[in-house]
Design an enzyme around this catalytic site. Structure first.
Site, short mmCIF file in Angstrom:
data_model
loop_
_atom_site.label_atom_id
_atom_site.label_comp_id
_atom_site.label_asym_id
_atom_site.label_seq_id
_atom_site.Cartn_x
_atom_site.Cartn_y
_atom_site.Cartn_z
N SER A 119 -106.74 -75.80 -39.42
CA SER A 119 -105.37 -75.71 -38.91
C SER A 119 -104.48 -74.95 -39.91
O SER A 119 -104.73 -73.78 -40.17
CB SER A 119 -104.84 -77.12 -38.61
N ASP A 173 -107.47 -77.10 -27.26
CA ASP A 173 -106.58 -77.41 -28.39
C ASP A 173 -105.11 -77.39 -27.91
O ASP A 173 -104.60 -76.34 -27.52
CB ASP A 173 -106.78 -76.38 -29.50
N HIS A 204 -107.87 -80.40 -30.95
CA HIS A 204 -107.56 -79.96 -32.32
C HIS A 204 -108.33 -80.87 -33.28
O HIS A 204 -107.78 -81.79 -33.87
CB HIS A 204 -106.05 -80.06 -32.55
#
Length: 226
Positions: A119, A173, A204
């Site tokens: 991320s 996601d 995610h």
């Protein structure tokens, strides 16, 4: 040896490792977030690796109402492509450069140092690695994107033009839509980077199939660099 600003958690797969992987966590997590994944990676036959998991600085995060948490840079709004914390990105880039310098001081040449992240950590691996002025071993990029993508063509360094990039994302996601990752993939390919792309039916997060693919990729690039 000058110690870096960031504190870290470290694991070594063997004594006196000959490779280092600096692995950055995501927004609001900490250095321990990806420590368990080391045990899940099949590293049989690989040279010794030092895994370095740094803690991001703490800062107020705008999109979370100014709540103070660990973050590599501020998230100013839902459209992460149009409003980016350029100053924060560049400051954290400098902090990661310090971690690379420490690994060099500990005897690991830059071509055996990998940057990895999830991320925001993925964004930092790309922000730092593509601009780094010496050859790195590889970039392991999970569920993120290329930040400041309008600047990378001018700011990238030729030293890492041939550095292998592993870029993966979840199709479902909800935090960073896969379209943003696909745009990053296409941008990197248009700039002639070596990108290995995978996508998974996940949100995610990290899935078992992805861990297997990470193991395969790591073995390939580690052995090639040995």
């Amino acid at each position: 040896m000058i110690e870096p600003v960031l504190d870290t958690v470290e694991l070594e797969s063997t004594p006196n490792p000959s490779f280092s992987i600096i692995w950055m966590h995501g927004l609001g997590a900490d250095a321990n977030d990806f420590v368990p994944i080391v045990k899940e990676l099949d590293l049989r036959g690989c040279p010794g690796i030092r895994f370095v998991f740094p803690n991001a600085p703490t800062m107020p995060v705008t999109i979370n109402g100014g709540y103070v948490m660990r973050a590599w840079y501020d998230i100013l709004g839902t459209d992460i492509a149009k409003r980016e914390d350029e100053a924060g990105l560049r400051e954290s880039q400098g902090l990661i450069n310090q971690l690379i310098a420490r690994e060099v001081a500990r005897g690991i040449p830059t071509q055996r140092i990998f940057l990895a992240g999830f991320s925001q950590g993925c964004a930092m691996a790309l922000q730092t690695g593509l601009r780094y002025p010496e050859k790195l071993g590889g970039l392991l990029c999970l569920s993120g994107y290329v930040p400041l993508n309008d600047k990378i063509a001018d700011e990238r360094h030729a030293a890492n033009q041939a550095t292998p990039i592993f870029l993966v994302h979840g199709r479902a996601d909800p935090v960073i839509p896969i379209q943003r990752a696909e745009q990053s993939r296409d941008l990197l390919k248009s700039l002639a980077y070596q990108v290995e792309w995978h996508e998974y039916m996940m949100q995610h997060s990290v899935c078992e199939e992805e861990i297997t693919d990470i193991s395969v990729w790591l073995k390939k690039v580690l052995l090639a660099a040995s």
